[in-house]
Scaffold this active site. Structure first.
Site, mmCIF file in Angstrom:
data_model
loop_
_atom_site.group_PDB
_atom_site.id
_atom_site.type_symbol
_atom_site.label_atom_id
_atom_site.label_comp_id
_atom_site.label_asym_id
_atom_site.label_seq_id
_atom_site.Cartn_x
_atom_site.Cartn_y
_atom_site.Cartn_z
ATOM 1 N N SER A 17 -57.647 26.265 23.514
ATOM 2 C CA SER A 17 -59.030 26.633 23.802
ATOM 3 C C SER A 17 -59.138 28.036 24.396
ATOM 4 C CB SER A 17 -59.649 25.633 24.770
ATOM 5 O OG SER A 17 -59.518 24.323 24.271
HETATM 6 N N1 SAH Z 1 -57.047 21.581 25.513
HETATM 7 C C1 SAH Z 1 -56.271 21.870 24.338
HETATM 8 C C2 SAH Z 1 -57.176 21.846 23.134
HETATM 9 C C3 SAH Z 1 -56.448 21.484 21.923
HETATM 10 S S1 SAH Z 1 -57.479 21.272 20.496
HETATM 11 C C4 SAH Z 1 -55.619 23.228 24.480
HETATM 12 O O1 SAH Z 1 -56.180 24.098 25.147
HETATM 13 O O2 SAH Z 1 -54.565 23.443 23.898
HETATM 14 C C5 SAH Z 1 -57.942 19.570 20.632
HETATM 15 C C6 SAH Z 1 -56.837 18.557 20.495
HETATM 16 O O3 SAH Z 1 -57.456 17.272 20.438
HETATM 17 C C7 SAH Z 1 -55.999 18.679 19.237
HETATM 18 O O4 SAH Z 1 -54.661 18.825 19.575
HETATM 19 C C8 SAH Z 1 -56.264 17.354 18.503
HETATM 20 O O5 SAH Z 1 -55.139 16.856 17.804
HETATM 21 C C9 SAH Z 1 -56.658 16.432 19.655
HETATM 22 N N2 SAH Z 1 -57.422 15.252 19.257
HETATM 23 C C10 SAH Z 1 -58.397 15.136 18.324
HETATM 24 N N3 SAH Z 1 -58.856 13.878 18.278
HETATM 25 C C11 SAH Z 1 -58.164 13.162 19.211
HETATM 26 C C12 SAH Z 1 -58.168 11.799 19.647
HETATM 27 N N4 SAH Z 1 -58.975 10.880 19.106
HETATM 28 N N5 SAH Z 1 -57.322 11.431 20.632
HETATM 29 C C13 SAH Z 1 -56.485 12.331 21.203
HETATM 30 N N6 SAH Z 1 -56.415 13.624 20.830
HETATM 31 C C14 SAH Z 1 -57.249 14.046 19.851
#
Ligand code: SAH
Length: 225
Positions: A74
């Site tokens: 993010s």
């Molecule tokens: N806070 C993280 C954001 C990653 S993007 C950072 O800064 O790196 C969002 C993440 O949510 C992705 O890795 C995706 O695989 C995960 N995601 C999507 N749907 C999900 C679910 N139902 N349960 C757990 N993770 C999920």
């Protein structure tokens, strides 16, 4: 309180990364991040450790970056804003639930303002990488789980904050039942093109909804990969 927060000395080009991190912190402040605990947390988490080598020189730009598997780390401003929102009215948090570990960067930031962070990631390879990353940085107050976070983690609740870092069309009802009283849930809500960052504060069993800024997140998906 002092106007500048010293970034930690964390290798990687030493002064260069420290300077670019300081510039980022100044930019976040200028954009309205006022909570010193949040700024201090960001100053102490080396974002360049959470991106691949080729992107390291861009780690302190205020932008989302790819982390593989079609996911992104993010934007620092959004990480700071969401952390500031979950802290609303509180100095520190006890139990926090994060849905969407991704790179583990937001998890690490949360770990600095909470006693314990529980984080769920649906993509196994990312969950494993984040685990190694957080362990490598000596962060010990985080529990990670590979799975679908749509239904939360009721065994570890109630949480005094819940943060979704992937966007559902609507936040699942069941997550609100895992939020303690005075708890804050923050989530991007919307479709692929248009999302709004929302937060709810639970008071006397009722979650009151508030709106924040427009954002772009990857979608919350069901099942695990
Ligand atoms: N806070 C993280 C954001 C990653 S993007 C950072 O800064 O790196 C969002 C993440 O949510 C992705 O890795 C995706 O695989 C995960 N995601 C999507 N749907 C999900 C679910 N139902 N349960 C757990 N993770 C999920």
């Amino acid at each position: 309180m002092s106007d500048t927060i010293q970034p930690s000395d964390h290798g990687f080009g030493g002064f260069i990364s420290q300077r670019s991190q300081q510039r980022l912190l100044d930019a976040l402040r200028a954009k309205g991040i006022k909570n010193e605990r949040v700024l201090e947390a960001l100053a102490n988490v080396p974002r360049h450790e959470f991106v691949e080598e080729a992107l390291r020189s861009r780690a302190y730009e205020d932008t989302a970056l790819p982390i593989g598997y079609q996911q992104t780390i993010s934007q620092p401003y959004v990480v700071a804003l969401m952390t500031q929102l979950v802290l609303t009215g509180r100095e520190r948090l006890k139990h926090v639930l994060e849905i969407g570990t991704g790179s583990g960067f937001q998890t690490a930031v949360l770990s600095r303002v909470s006693a314990r962070v529980f984080s769920i990631e649906r993509i196994g390879a990312l969950a494993e990488r984040a685990f190694r990353q957080l362990e490598g940085l000596g962060i010990e107050n985080v529990s990670l789980r590979h799975g679908d976070g749509t239904n939360g983690w009721s065994a570890k609740g109630p949480f005094d904050a819940i943060m979704l870092t992937a966007a559902p069309n609507r936040v699942p009802e069941t997550l609100f039942s895992q939020l303690s009283d005075q708890g804050v849930l923050v989530a991007p809500e919307g479709n692929n093109r248009q999302q709004r960052l929302l937060y709810w504060i639970k008071q006397d069993g009722i979650a009151i909804r508030h709106q924040s800024i427009d954002v772009v997140f990857v979608p919350l998906k069901t099942g695990q990969a």
